[in-house]
Every structure is written in C-alpha cells, then in structure tokens.
Design a protein around this motif. Structure first.
Motif, PDB file in Angstrom:
ATOM      1  N   PRO A  36      50.322  42.035  35.739  1.00 48.17           N
ATOM      2  CA  PRO A  36      50.300  41.237  36.966  1.00 48.17           C
ATOM      3  C   PRO A  36      50.645  39.781  36.671  1.00 48.17           C
ATOM      4  O   PRO A  36      50.380  39.278  35.575  1.00 48.17           O
ATOM      5  CB  PRO A  36      48.865  41.388  37.469  1.00 48.17           C
ATOM      6  N   GLU A  37      51.209  39.087  37.650  1.00 46.45           N
ATOM      7  CA  GLU A  37      51.610  37.694  37.452  1.00 46.45           C
ATOM      8  C   GLU A  37      50.418  36.740  37.527  1.00 46.45           C
ATOM      9  O   GLU A  37      50.497  35.617  37.048  1.00 46.45           O
ATOM     10  CB  GLU A  37      52.659  37.314  38.496  1.00 46.45           C
ATOM     11  N   GLY A  38      49.342  37.164  38.126  1.00 48.39           N
ATOM     12  CA  GLY A  38      48.140  36.340  38.232  1.00 48.39           C
ATOM     13  C   GLY A  38      46.925  37.217  38.420  1.00 48.39           C
ATOM     14  O   GLY A  38      47.004  38.444  38.309  1.00 48.39           O
ATOM     15  N   PRO A  39      45.778  36.614  38.720  1.00 47.87           N
ATOM     16  CA  PRO A  39      44.565  37.399  38.914  1.00 47.87           C
ATOM     17  C   PRO A  39      44.718  38.401  40.058  1.00 47.87           C
ATOM     18  O   PRO A  39      45.294  38.088  41.096  1.00 47.87           O
ATOM     19  CB  PRO A  39      43.505  36.341  39.247  1.00 47.87           C
ATOM     20  N   VAL A  40      44.196  39.605  39.861  1.00 47.39           N
ATOM     21  CA  VAL A  40      44.236  40.649  40.882  1.00 47.39           C
ATOM     22  C   VAL A  40      42.922  40.644  41.651  1.00 47.39           C
ATOM     23  O   VAL A  40      41.959  39.976  41.269  1.00 47.39           O
ATOM     24  CB  VAL A  40      44.476  42.036  40.242  1.00 47.39           C
ATOM     25  N   ASP A  41      42.885  41.393  42.732  1.00 51.14           N
ATOM     26  CA  ASP A  41      41.644  41.474  43.506  1.00 51.14           C
ATOM     27  C   ASP A  41      40.554  42.217  42.737  1.00 51.14           C
ATOM     28  O   ASP A  41      39.390  41.832  42.766  1.00 51.14           O
ATOM     29  CB  ASP A  41      41.903  42.182  44.840  1.00 51.14           C
ATOM     30  N   LEU A  42      40.945  43.312  42.053  1.00 55.34           N
ATOM     31  CA  LEU A  42      39.944  44.132  41.371  1.00 55.34           C
ATOM     32  C   LEU A  42      40.460  44.604  40.030  1.00 55.34           C
ATOM     33  O   LEU A  42      41.575  45.120  39.937  1.00 55.34           O
ATOM     34  CB  LEU A  42      39.586  45.353  42.229  1.00 55.34           C
ATOM     35  N   VAL A  43      39.638  44.444  39.003  1.00 56.03           N
ATOM     36  CA  VAL A  43      39.921  44.988  37.673  1.00 56.03           C
ATOM     37  C   VAL A  43      39.023  46.196  37.471  1.00 56.03           C
ATOM     38  O   VAL A  43      37.789  46.082  37.541  1.00 56.03           O
ATOM     39  CB  VAL A  43      39.664  43.956  36.567  1.00 56.03           C
ATOM     40  N   LEU A  44      39.633  47.345  37.261  1.00 55.53           N
ATOM     41  CA  LEU A  44      38.887  48.590  37.076  1.00 55.53           C
ATOM     42  C   LEU A  44      39.038  49.021  35.622  1.00 55.53           C
ATOM     43  O   LEU A  44      40.144  49.315  35.168  1.00 55.53           O
ATOM     44  CB  LEU A  44      39.422  49.659  38.028  1.00 55.53           C
ATOM     45  N   VAL A  45      37.932  49.035  34.895  1.00 55.89           N
ATOM     46  CA  VAL A  45      37.937  49.401  33.478  1.00 55.89           C
ATOM     47  C   VAL A  45      37.531  50.862  33.344  1.00 55.89           C
ATOM     48  O   VAL A  45      36.424  51.245  33.723  1.00 55.89           O
ATOM     49  CB  VAL A  45      36.996  48.486  32.677  1.00 55.89           C
ATOM     50  N   ALA A  46      38.446  51.670  32.804  1.00 55.87           N
ATOM     51  CA  ALA A  46      38.222  53.109  32.685  1.00 55.87           C
ATOM     52  C   ALA A  46      38.471  53.541  31.247  1.00 55.87           C
ATOM     53  O   ALA A  46      39.382  54.310  30.956  1.00 55.87           O
ATOM     54  CB  ALA A  46      39.128  53.865  33.648  1.00 55.87           C
ATOM     55  N   VAL A  47      37.635  53.030  30.340  1.00 52.80           N
ATOM     56  CA  VAL A  47      37.740  53.347  28.911  1.00 52.80           C
ATOM     57  C   VAL A  47      36.458  54.026  28.475  1.00 52.80           C
ATOM     58  O   VAL A  47      35.464  54.041  29.219  1.00 52.80           O
ATOM     59  CB  VAL A  47      37.988  52.052  28.094  1.00 52.80           C
ATOM     60  N   PRO A  48      36.421  54.636  27.281  1.00 55.30           N
ATOM     61  CA  PRO A  48      35.192  55.297  26.823  1.00 55.30           C
ATOM     62  C   PRO A  48      33.992  54.351  26.828  1.00 55.30           C
ATOM     63  O   PRO A  48      34.153  53.133  26.675  1.00 55.30           O
ATOM     64  CB  PRO A  48      35.551  55.738  25.398  1.00 55.30           C
ATOM     65  N   PRO A  49      32.771  54.883  27.013  1.00 50.87           N
ATOM     66  CA  PRO A  49      31.575  54.036  27.094  1.00 50.87           C
ATOM     67  C   PRO A  49      31.423  53.062  25.930  1.00 50.87           C
ATOM     68  O   PRO A  49      31.016  51.916  26.131  1.00 50.87           O
ATOM     69  CB  PRO A  49      30.433  55.061  27.112  1.00 50.87           C
TER      70      PRO A  49
ATOM     71  N   LEU B 235      35.478  44.877  29.144  1.00 48.61           N
ATOM     72  CA  LEU B 235      35.097  44.045  30.275  1.00 48.61           C
ATOM     73  C   LEU B 235      34.960  42.578  29.866  1.00 48.61           C
ATOM     74  O   LEU B 235      35.398  41.677  30.602  1.00 48.61           O
ATOM     75  CB  LEU B 235      33.780  44.543  30.867  1.00 48.61           C
ATOM     76  N   ALA B 236      34.358  42.343  28.711  1.00 47.91           N
ATOM     77  CA  ALA B 236      34.188  40.964  28.250  1.00 47.91           C
ATOM     78  C   ALA B 236      35.538  40.276  28.076  1.00 47.91           C
ATOM     79  O   ALA B 236      35.720  39.113  28.475  1.00 47.91           O
ATOM     80  CB  ALA B 236      33.399  40.946  26.944  1.00 47.91           C
ATOM     81  N   GLU B 237      36.504  40.987  27.493  1.00 52.93           N
ATOM     82  CA  GLU B 237      37.842  40.415  27.326  1.00 52.93           C
ATOM     83  C   GLU B 237      38.473  40.103  28.675  1.00 52.93           C
ATOM     84  O   GLU B 237      39.092  39.043  28.862  1.00 52.93           O
ATOM     85  CB  GLU B 237      38.731  41.391  26.552  1.00 52.93           C
ATOM     86  N   ALA B 238      38.319  41.018  29.633  1.00 58.82           N
ATOM     87  CA  ALA B 238      38.902  40.811  30.955  1.00 58.82           C
ATOM     88  C   ALA B 238      38.250  39.633  31.668  1.00 58.82           C
ATOM     89  O   ALA B 238      38.930  38.826  32.321  1.00 58.82           O
ATOM     90  CB  ALA B 238      38.762  42.080  31.781  1.00 58.82           C
ATOM     91  N   LEU B 239      36.926  39.524  31.554  1.00 60.78           N
ATOM     92  CA  LEU B 239      36.215  38.418  32.191  1.00 60.78           C
ATOM     93  C   LEU B 239      36.631  37.076  31.588  1.00 60.78           C
ATOM     94  O   LEU B 239      36.866  36.099  32.313  1.00 60.78           O
ATOM     95  CB  LEU B 239      34.708  38.624  32.041  1.00 60.78           C
ATOM     96  N   ARG B 240      36.710  37.026  30.273  1.00 60.55           N
ATOM     97  CA  ARG B 240      37.113  35.772  29.620  1.00 60.55           C
ATOM     98  C   ARG B 240      38.528  35.368  30.006  1.00 60.55           C
ATOM     99  O   ARG B 240      38.835  34.171  30.121  1.00 60.55           O
ATOM    100  CB  ARG B 240      36.998  35.915  28.103  1.00 60.55           C
ATOM    101  N   ALA B 241      39.402  36.348  30.205  1.00 59.52           N
ATOM    102  CA  ALA B 241      40.797  36.062  30.544  1.00 59.52           C
ATOM    103  C   ALA B 241      40.986  35.762  32.032  1.00 59.52           C
ATOM    104  O   ALA B 241      42.083  35.349  32.438  1.00 59.52           O
ATOM    105  CB  ALA B 241      41.684  37.235  30.140  1.00 59.52           C
ATOM    106  N   GLY B 242      39.926  35.975  32.847  1.00 56.68           N
ATOM    107  CA  GLY B 242      40.036  35.717  34.277  1.00 56.68           C
ATOM    108  C   GLY B 242      41.071  36.581  34.959  1.00 56.68           C
ATOM    109  O   GLY B 242      41.855  36.100  35.783  1.00 56.68           O
ATOM    110  N   LEU B 243      41.051  37.888  34.652  1.00 58.38           N
ATOM    111  CA  LEU B 243      42.101  38.782  35.160  1.00 58.38           C
ATOM    112  C   LEU B 243      41.950  39.136  36.632  1.00 58.38           C
ATOM    113  O   LEU B 243      42.900  39.627  37.243  1.00 58.38           O
ATOM    114  CB  LEU B 243      42.124  40.076  34.333  1.00 58.38           C
ATOM    115  N   GLY B 244      40.761  38.910  37.233  1.00 59.73           N
ATOM    116  CA  GLY B 244      40.590  39.328  38.614  1.00 59.73           C
ATOM    117  C   GLY B 244      39.457  38.612  39.322  1.00 59.73           C
ATOM    118  O   GLY B 244      38.703  37.827  38.727  1.00 59.73           O
ATOM    119  N   ARG B 245      39.315  38.905  40.623  1.00 57.20           N
ATOM    120  CA  ARG B 245      38.203  38.370  41.412  1.00 57.20           C
ATOM    121  C   ARG B 245      36.944  39.197  41.213  1.00 57.20           C
ATOM    122  O   ARG B 245      35.835  38.685  41.266  1.00 57.20           O
ATOM    123  CB  ARG B 245      38.569  38.370  42.901  1.00 57.20           C
ATOM    124  N   GLY B 246      37.137  40.486  41.020  1.00 59.08           N
ATOM    125  CA  GLY B 246      36.013  41.368  40.811  1.00 59.08           C
ATOM    126  C   GLY B 246      36.294  42.340  39.682  1.00 59.08           C
ATOM    127  O   GLY B 246      37.458  42.663  39.400  1.00 59.08           O
TER     128      GLY B 246
END
Length: 362
Positions: free
Chosen positions: A51-64, A71-82
């Motif tokens: 994506p060119e910028g933050p998306v509305d929703l980041v859905l993480v579907a990886v093994p537990p 999720l921590a990497e995504a949050l630090r990178a500011g990939l989405g609103r939720g």
C-alpha cells in the motif's frame, strides 16, 4: 472500510481477503513467502503490491508463535488505523504485546471459528466464515473505532461476532477445538499399523472421528504450543474418563456377576454423559439442536446423482437440513442420508420412490 492489509496468506488470511475484496475493499497482501501472496492475488484476494500509505485495517494471519512479533512490527511501522489478528489463541499474544510497551489502543485480538483440514491459499474461500462465530476480545483500552472496524470485518465476512475475555476464549477453544484435534489424531494413530483387513472395515463412524486428524501437524504444533495448559487440563479429564472406562470394560470380562454389573454401569455412565454433552452442541445457525429424521437413499457413484437427489427433494417441497454420505466398501455405490424435519420425512420418502430412488428402511 476501504483498504486493508492482510499479513499472512494462508487459509484464514486468504479467505478473509477474498471476502473483503468481493465486497469492494482494496486488499493488499503480504507473506514471508512472496509466492503465496502472488497465489492469493491470482485467486482474486487482492494485490501483492504494498500500500502507498496507512490502510484502514491491518489483519495479521500468521501462526500464534509469530503473531505478537508481526503485530509489533506493524504497529511500529504505522501500517494502519486499526490492527487485529486471527490467531487461534488470544491470551499469550496479548501478554507478549503488552511486554513491548507499545500503545495497544488500536489493536484487538480476534479468532474466527472456521477452518479446514487443508491449509494454504489454494484451500481458501470467501465463504469460509459464513454463519460461523468470530470471537472478539476487546479490553478497556481498545479504541471504539477499532472495535467498529473489527465488527465491520466480521459483517463483511458473513460471520457472527462473539465478545469474550481472551483467557476465557483460550479455555473454551481448548475444550471445543484443540482437545478434539488431539483425540482425533490419537484415534487415527491406532490405524497406522493396524491389520489391513481391519482397516478395510472402516465405516462412517471412524471417518467422522478421524476427519480432522488429516490436519497439518506443523500448524497444530504451533497452536498447541500457544495454549498448552488449558489443553492439558481438558485432556487430564478425558484421561480420567478413559481410566474409568478401561476399568469398567475389564470388569465386563470378569466371571463375577457383581463385577460385570458394575462394569456395565460404568460404560453406561460415560455413554449417558456423552449423550448429554452432545445434546448441548448448537444446531443449525447456532440455534438449539433440533431432532431430524433421516431418509436414507441408495445412490450410485456417478456424476450428477447428488444433484438429482437434491433437485427431487426440492420438487417435493422439502428442505434438506443436513446430509451425510456413506460409501460402500468395494462398490461404486453408497448411502446418502438426508436429514429433514420429522413432519417432512414421509412425504420426501414417497416422492423419492416415485422418482425411482431406492430407499433403505430400518
């Protein structure tokens, strides 16, 4: 919701992406294996371009085991609103995230109660979650906008939202999902070196019990490693029942009448408790379980036969509530069991006979 980023394009991630894309959401796909993301994109689940910028929703579907880190990497990178995950265990990933010190107001843990024995994007389908419970585990810190995004996701996927505490969820899935997987696998393991003559006698009962034993062992090691305590607690109860049942069966071999009576009583007790537990399993659409009557139809193993049965049932004005197929050993034939409302059973049987079908009675 206009845009989403799905991280992890296995069965669940790709299925959610397919459902979102089909409803007009622009979905971006990411996976540690770019080939899987390309496969999901080719199926119509979205684009594997970032994506060119933050998306509305980041859905993480990886093994537990990877959920909190991803999720921590995504949050630090500011990939989405939720941000949300769909891991089958909720308490552990949440506590691991809390230890990072990150602001988790934009995160909510979720778990769709849906799946298949097969994994990977090729097993995915946009209808996987239709009518299935989707657990949400908000906390007091969860932002209302993020909870609304999660509810919108659930609605777009056709699922039914269920709000639970994370640890209560983990205890619940230990009972209704994780332990059944292990028990199914243990029963199936008895067949590995069984005599071929015995295996050839396998009928619908053993197929029902061992169906989920075909699941990916690597995936289940990840899941069970994230929820070992609650699963062990449930298995300990099962083990106690097994010990009692073994003693009861040994007593049935006794030459003493009193021992045999005690043994029969012990076996009957576990069977009765099984009846009571099975009666609590929700029925169609999550409603109270209903009692259906079975109309058993003999069928040849030829293209179009099942469609013809359903079409004939439809012409008779009967709704088939459930169906099971039992294949005949060594023959190109089988038995289709049509479950219908009791009041409709006789009419369906008569209509099918008129159309040339052979019914099995008794």
């Amino acid at each position: 919701m206009r845009t989403a980023l799905v991280i992890g394009t296995g069965l669940i991630g790709t299925s959610a992406a397919l459902a979102l894309a089909a409803r007009g959401v622009t979905v971006h796909l990411r996976d540690h294996d770019p080939g899987r993301a390309r496969t999901a994109a080719a199926l119509g689940a979205g684009t594997d371009k970032a994506p060119e910028g933050p998306v509305d929703l980041v859905l993480v579907a990886v093994p537990p085991a990877l959920t909190a880190g991803t999720l921590a990497e995504a949050l630090r990178a500011g990939l989405g609103r939720g941000y949300l995950d769909v891991a089958s265990v909720k308490g552990g990933p949440r506590r691991e995230l809390e230890r990072t010190g990150l602001d988790l107001t934009a995160y909510i843990g979720t778990h769709p109660m849906a799946g298949k024995e097969r994994s990977g994007p090729l097993a995915a389908g946009g209808d996987l979650f239709e009518g299935r419970p989707w657990v949400l585990t908000p906390t007091r810190e969860t932002d209302t906008e993020v909870l609304n995004l999660a509810l919108e996701l659930v609605a777009l996927c056709g699922a039914v939202p269920v709000v639970m505490d994370a640890d209560a969820h983990d205890r619940a899935v230990a009972l209704v999902s994780h332990t059944p997987q292990l028990v199914s696998s243990m029963v199936a393991a008895r067949l590995e070196e069984a005599d071929e003559t015995a295996v050839r006698l396998c009928g619908q009962g053993i197929r029902d019990v061992t169906r989920i034993a075909a699941s990916d062992p690597r995936m289940w090691v990840d899941i069970l490693s994230a929820n070992p305590g609650p699963v062990a607690d449930v298995l300990a109860g099962v083990a106690a029942d097994l010990d009692e049942t073994v003693r009861a069966l040994r007593a049935l071999e006794s030459g003493d009448d009193a021992d045999r009576r005690a043994g029969a009583s012990g076996v009957a007790d576990v069977l009765r408790r099984g009846n009571a537990g099975r009666a609590r399993v929700p029925g169609k659409h999550g409603a109270a379980p209903a009692a259906y009557e079975t109309v058993a139809v003999l069928i040849s193993d030829q293209p179009g036969e099942l469609a013809r049965i359903f079409a004939d049932a439809g012409r008779a004005g009967v709704n088939v509530e459930d169906v099971r197929i039992e294949h005949a050993t060594g023959q190109q034939a089988g038995l289709v069991q049509l479950m219908v409302e009791p009041a409709a059973a006789q009419a369906l049987g008569e209509a099918l006979r008129e159309r040339g079908w052979s019914l099995r009675t008794g």
